[in-house]
Design a protein around this motif. Sequence first.
Motif, PDB file in Angstrom:
ATOM      1  N   LEU A   1       0.833  -1.190   0.000  1.00 28.12           N
ATOM      2  CA  LEU A   1       0.000   0.000   0.000  1.00 28.12           C
ATOM      3  C   LEU A   1       0.872   1.246   0.000  1.00 28.12           C
ATOM      4  CD1 LEU A   1      -2.779   1.458   0.414  1.00 28.12           C
ATOM      5  CD2 LEU A   1      -2.403   1.148   2.879  1.00 28.12           C
ATOM      6  N   LEU A   2       0.587   2.174  -0.911  1.00 29.14           N
ATOM      7  CA  LEU A   2       1.351   3.417  -1.012  1.00 29.14           C
ATOM      8  C   LEU A   2       0.459   4.583  -0.617  1.00 29.14           C
ATOM      9  CD1 LEU A   2       3.818   5.099  -1.858  1.00 29.14           C
ATOM     10  CD2 LEU A   2       2.967   5.020  -4.216  1.00 29.14           C
ATOM     11  N   ILE A   3       0.922   5.354   0.377  1.00 32.73           N
ATOM     12  CA  ILE A   3       0.176   6.520   0.852  1.00 32.73           C
ATOM     13  C   ILE A   3       1.048   7.747   0.667  1.00 32.73           C
ATOM     14  CG2 ILE A   3      -0.850   7.636   2.863  1.00 32.73           C
ATOM     15  CD1 ILE A   3      -1.542   4.864   3.918  1.00 32.73           C
ATOM     16  N   LEU A   4       0.545   8.724  -0.080  1.00 28.98           N
ATOM     17  CA  LEU A   4       1.270   9.961  -0.373  1.00 28.98           C
ATOM     18  C   LEU A   4       0.477  11.128   0.211  1.00 28.98           C
ATOM     19  CD1 LEU A   4       1.961   9.171  -4.139  1.00 28.98           C
ATOM     20  CD2 LEU A   4       3.563   8.887  -2.246  1.00 28.98           C
ATOM     21  N   ASP A   5       1.021  11.736   1.261  1.00 26.07           N
ATOM     22  CA  ASP A   5       0.344  12.840   1.938  1.00 26.07           C
ATOM     23  C   ASP A   5       1.074  14.142   1.607  1.00 26.07           C
ATOM     24  OD1 ASP A   5      -1.081  14.518   3.554  1.00 26.07           O
ATOM     25  OD2 ASP A   5      -0.884  13.308   5.370  1.00 26.07           O
ATOM     26  N   GLU A   6       0.502  14.916   0.700  1.00 21.27           N
ATOM     27  CA  GLU A   6       1.130  16.130   0.184  1.00 21.27           C
ATOM     28  C   GLU A   6       2.550  15.821  -0.289  1.00 21.27           C
ATOM     29  OE1 GLU A   6      -0.384  18.730  -0.427  1.00 21.27           O
ATOM     30  OE2 GLU A   6      -2.154  18.724   0.822  1.00 21.27           O
ATOM     31  N   PRO A   7       2.706  14.900  -1.241  1.00 21.85           N
ATOM     32  CA  PRO A   7       4.047  14.413  -1.594  1.00 21.85           C
ATOM     33  C   PRO A   7       4.903  15.395  -2.374  1.00 21.85           C
ATOM     34  CG  PRO A   7       2.426  13.484  -3.083  1.00 21.85           C
ATOM     35  CD  PRO A   7       1.654  14.253  -2.044  1.00 21.85           C
ATOM     36  N   THR A   8       4.293  16.441  -2.925  1.00 22.10           N
ATOM     37  CA  THR A   8       5.068  17.349  -3.781  1.00 22.10           C
ATOM     38  C   THR A   8       5.038  18.782  -3.265  1.00 22.10           C
ATOM     39  OG1 THR A   8       3.143  17.714  -5.219  1.00 22.10           O
ATOM     40  CG2 THR A   8       4.640  15.921  -5.813  1.00 22.10           C
ATOM     41  N   SER A   9       4.778  18.957  -1.974  1.00 21.82           N
ATOM     42  CA  SER A   9       4.614  20.310  -1.431  1.00 21.82           C
ATOM     43  C   SER A   9       5.879  21.155  -1.560  1.00 21.82           C
ATOM     44  CB  SER A   9       4.203  20.219   0.046  1.00 21.82           C
ATOM     45  OG  SER A   9       5.168  19.481   0.788  1.00 21.82           O
ATOM     46  N   ALA A  10       7.060  20.512  -1.550  1.00 21.62           N
ATOM     47  CA  ALA A  10       8.318  21.264  -1.626  1.00 21.62           C
ATOM     48  C   ALA A  10       8.983  21.157  -2.984  1.00 21.62           C
ATOM     49  CB  ALA A  10       9.278  20.768  -0.538  1.00 21.62           C
ATOM     50  N   LEU A  11       8.292  20.563  -3.980  1.00 24.32           N
ATOM     51  CA  LEU A  11       8.911  20.332  -5.288  1.00 24.32           C
ATOM     52  C   LEU A  11       8.611  21.473  -6.255  1.00 24.32           C
ATOM     53  CD1 LEU A  11       8.295  16.516  -5.891  1.00 24.32           C
ATOM     54  CD2 LEU A  11      10.248  17.649  -4.814  1.00 24.32           C
ATOM     55  N   ASP A  12       9.544  21.685  -7.163  1.00 27.99           N
ATOM     56  CA  ASP A  12       9.318  22.666  -8.216  1.00 27.99           C
ATOM     57  C   ASP A  12       8.365  22.061  -9.254  1.00 27.99           C
ATOM     58  OD1 ASP A  12      10.911  21.252 -10.377  1.00 27.99           O
ATOM     59  OD2 ASP A  12      12.498  21.590  -8.910  1.00 27.99           O
ATOM     60  N   PRO A  13       7.780  22.864 -10.158  1.00 27.85           N
ATOM     61  CA  PRO A  13       6.798  22.345 -11.123  1.00 27.85           C
ATOM     62  C   PRO A  13       7.315  21.194 -11.976  1.00 27.85           C
ATOM     63  CG  PRO A  13       6.719  24.729 -11.076  1.00 27.85           C
ATOM     64  CD  PRO A  13       7.888  24.343 -10.227  1.00 27.85           C
ATOM     65  N   ARG A  14       8.591  21.244 -12.386  1.00 30.29           N
ATOM     66  CA  ARG A  14       9.129  20.180 -13.227  1.00 30.29           C
ATOM     67  C   ARG A  14       9.191  18.857 -12.456  1.00 30.29           C
ATOM     68  NH1 ARG A  14      11.818  20.758 -17.823  1.00 30.29           N
ATOM     69  NH2 ARG A  14      12.215  22.957 -17.355  1.00 30.29           N
ATOM     70  N   ALA A  15       9.683  18.926 -11.206  1.00 31.44           N
ATOM     71  CA  ALA A  15       9.778  17.713 -10.401  1.00 31.44           C
ATOM     72  C   ALA A  15       8.390  17.173 -10.057  1.00 31.44           C
ATOM     73  CB  ALA A  15      10.562  18.006  -9.118  1.00 31.44           C
ATOM     74  N   GLU A  16       7.444  18.085  -9.785  1.00 30.46           N
ATOM     75  CA  GLU A  16       6.085  17.661  -9.471  1.00 30.46           C
ATOM     76  C   GLU A  16       5.454  16.960 -10.677  1.00 30.46           C
ATOM     77  OE1 GLU A  16       2.353  19.651  -7.187  1.00 30.46           O
ATOM     78  OE2 GLU A  16       3.184  20.798  -8.864  1.00 30.46           O
ATOM     79  N   HIS A  17       5.657  17.510 -11.861  1.00 28.43           N
ATOM     80  CA  HIS A  17       5.106  16.902 -13.079  1.00 28.43           C
ATOM     81  C   HIS A  17       5.675  15.504 -13.274  1.00 28.43           C
ATOM     82  CE1 HIS A  17       4.975  16.103 -17.461  1.00 28.43           C
ATOM     83  NE2 HIS A  17       3.772  16.676 -17.373  1.00 28.43           N
ATOM     84  N   ARG A  18       6.947  15.354 -12.975  1.00 30.40           N
ATOM     85  CA  ARG A  18       7.586  14.049 -13.138  1.00 30.40           C
ATOM     86  C   ARG A  18       6.962  13.003 -12.225  1.00 30.40           C
ATOM     87  NH1 ARG A  18      14.121  13.279 -13.038  1.00 30.40           N
ATOM     88  NH2 ARG A  18      14.189  11.048 -13.538  1.00 30.40           N
ATOM     89  N   ILE A  19       6.663  13.394 -10.990  1.00 33.44           N
ATOM     90  CA  ILE A  19       6.080  12.446 -10.037  1.00 33.44           C
ATOM     91  C   ILE A  19       4.709  11.983 -10.519  1.00 33.44           C
ATOM     92  CG2 ILE A  19       5.171  12.165  -7.693  1.00 33.44           C
ATOM     93  CD1 ILE A  19       8.190  12.163  -7.832  1.00 33.44           C
ATOM     94  N   PHE A  20       3.856  12.926 -10.877  1.00 37.65           N
ATOM     95  CA  PHE A  20       2.476  12.561 -11.191  1.00 37.65           C
ATOM     96  C   PHE A  20       2.334  11.868 -12.552  1.00 37.65           C
ATOM     97  CE2 PHE A  20       1.555  15.649  -7.813  1.00 37.65           C
ATOM     98  CZ  PHE A  20       0.676  14.882  -7.059  1.00 37.65           C
ATOM     99  N   THR A  21       3.231  12.158 -13.470  1.00 33.20           N
ATOM    100  CA  THR A  21       3.144  11.447 -14.751  1.00 33.20           C
ATOM    101  C   THR A  21       3.601  10.004 -14.611  1.00 33.20           C
ATOM    102  OG1 THR A  21       5.341  12.317 -15.326  1.00 33.20           O
ATOM    103  CG2 THR A  21       3.415  13.508 -16.168  1.00 33.20           C
ATOM    104  N   GLY A  22       4.446   9.729 -13.612  1.00 29.84           N
ATOM    105  CA  GLY A  22       4.903   8.354 -13.407  1.00 29.84           C
ATOM    106  C   GLY A  22       4.082   7.576 -12.406  1.00 29.84           C
ATOM    107  N   LEU A  23       3.148   8.261 -11.731  1.00 30.68           N
ATOM    108  CA  LEU A  23       2.403   7.598 -10.668  1.00 30.68           C
ATOM    109  C   LEU A  23       1.452   6.540 -11.216  1.00 30.68           C
ATOM    110  CD1 LEU A  23       2.230   7.755  -7.603  1.00 30.68           C
ATOM    111  CD2 LEU A  23       0.362   9.391  -7.836  1.00 30.68           C
ATOM    112  N   ARG A  24       0.900   6.763 -12.398  1.00 32.43           N
ATOM    113  CA  ARG A  24      -0.048   5.802 -12.974  1.00 32.43           C
ATOM    114  C   ARG A  24       0.628   4.457 -13.231  1.00 32.43           C
ATOM    115  NH1 ARG A  24      -4.626   4.397 -12.440  1.00 32.43           N
ATOM    116  NH2 ARG A  24      -5.257   6.583 -12.528  1.00 32.43           N
TER     117      ARG A  24
END
Length: 642
Positions: free
Chosen positions: A550-573
């Motif tokens: 089970l993976l739980i992400l609680d505000e996982p990108t709050s400190a990330l810049d837009p590029r890093a945040e985009h990378r996380i969410f595009t790979g999450l699927r």
Amino acid sequence: MQQQATGDDVTDQATEKPGCSAEEYRFKSGTMAVLEGRPMTTWAMTRRLPQLVRRGLQLGWSVDRKAVVLLLACQAVSAALEAAGLLATTRTITALISSGDMGARLHGALPSIALLAAAAGLRALLGIAIVNISNRPSPRISREAELKMLNAAVNAELVAYDHPGFNDAWENADRGADVARDLITESQQLMSCLGSLIASAGVVLVLHPVLLPLLVLAVLPQGIASLRAARVHYEAGRSLAAERRTLGHLRWYIADKETADQVRSGTMAGFLLSRYRAIGARVDATTDEAIHRGARYALLGAGAAGLAAALMWGALLGLLATGHMSVAAGGTAVFALRSVGSSLRGMVGYGAQLFRTGLYFDDWVEFTEQAGGHRIDRGTTKAVSPTVVRVENVSFTYPDAERAALEKVTLEVRRGEILALVGENGSGKTTLSKLFSGLYLADEGTVTWDGTDIKDHDAHSLWEHTAVVPQNFAHGPLTARDNITLGQPTSGSDENVLRAAEQSGAVEVIDRLRSGLDTLLARQYFGGEELSGGQWQRIAIARAFHRGGLLILDEPTSALDPRAEHRIFTGLRAIAYERPIVLITHRLANVAIADRIVVLDQGRVVQHGTYGELCSDPGLFRELMGLQSDRPGVIPTPRTQN
């Protein structure tokens, strides 16, 4: 700084003063309920001493058996030598005061004098050996006590930290662990006095039986007074557990690197130091009261002991005057009585110290056995990576909270699915995620993994199949590799570690480190490096991606810049095909990736559906989306140059 009053004996009322907050660290200094369930009569306190000596020897035995055996042997030999020395004293005095030539008398006394000298010398050597032997296991005992206390803490339910009394129990146990090393030393000192007492008392009984009970009577009042004073000091110390913990928190807040910039930029130093002094003054007042009470006990004990001592020495003079005791026996009696008196006084002093140490150690025992009353006690079923995690009709209320954090919530998340939890602050999102992972247990309702109640699972095996990125993630003073693997065994290569780092963007951080994965991430240690907040968040996400289940992400990108945040969410699927995922975020545009979205409001589910369904539904989700995109007047009109 937000202040939180903790402790079972906390009072929330505080007088409003200029410069002070409405609620302040305030604690009752009374000790009426401190020792509830512990008998504190003089007899009960005296009866505990043999138990404490046995406990001290057991602790020593558990870490260094050889030292305990040598210690007991040295104590026994030392007591035997003292008895032999006292008996030799009688023979020496008899030879010296007998009639005849002085040279012959001296010659007759030489064997006894030689025995006296040999006994004194050997006892001195044994005393040195005893001190050194008893000091050997002391640091090991303290370290073992700390390890057991830490083990108890990590085996406590997480909700324990929300209970007011748990942190006070930890504080008291920590003090008990600190004094654990004194148990063996004080037990040795008490046994030494006891051995000397037995040897000397045996001689006194041979000389005249009436002297021994009088001597005991002379020392007994001081013994009672010392035990009472020890109790007073312990009660005062234990009642100040919350204040000591508060002072520790303030020390951290004032001096720690994490808050140093805010203390300076906010010019808070004077305010915090004054608060530290105020709490310290309360500690001092309670301590002074305990000292004064202990001194009164000591004065009463000394007065009674003086009267009893006068009676004892008067009885000795009477025995000599009436011829019931010879001069030689009287001389030996003086030495023996002084030895017995010294031993008794030593037993009283060391016994009082041991008694107080034992009370603190009892706090340690209680904590290690029950983890402050919150030891994990669940089932034994071994968990596996879940296919379906379901919460059904669950409710949860934090200790002493006025309202429930969650009420009658039912939902589930399946492998291959991303479930998003959204809502305003305090709506229960993080609490619900902790119920999913078994970090909290529901007050009502059930949480199941593949149909099995998590209460029936072994908790640690459950967490082996849980990966969490919390809002406040740990910055371990470890290497980059250990910060990702969390010290868990790997297949022997870094392939999986680097894959997780690639998925989270942490590989870019690692590539810039001096020694890559072997770099120590702690600047406070020589050779260590420090990361920025965003870099640390990438490491935290990498550690979650590295673990299965089970993976739980609680505000996982709050400190990330837009590029890093985009990378996380595009790979999450892609990651979701292998595991169920619970996503918590306030950036509602990011939840478009979720299969289902659940909207929480004050602990209840008020909406659920897909991103498109909720955007078209005139409910809380669309309202929050509108607020995030509505920024009237935030783009200023360009200023013109004069």
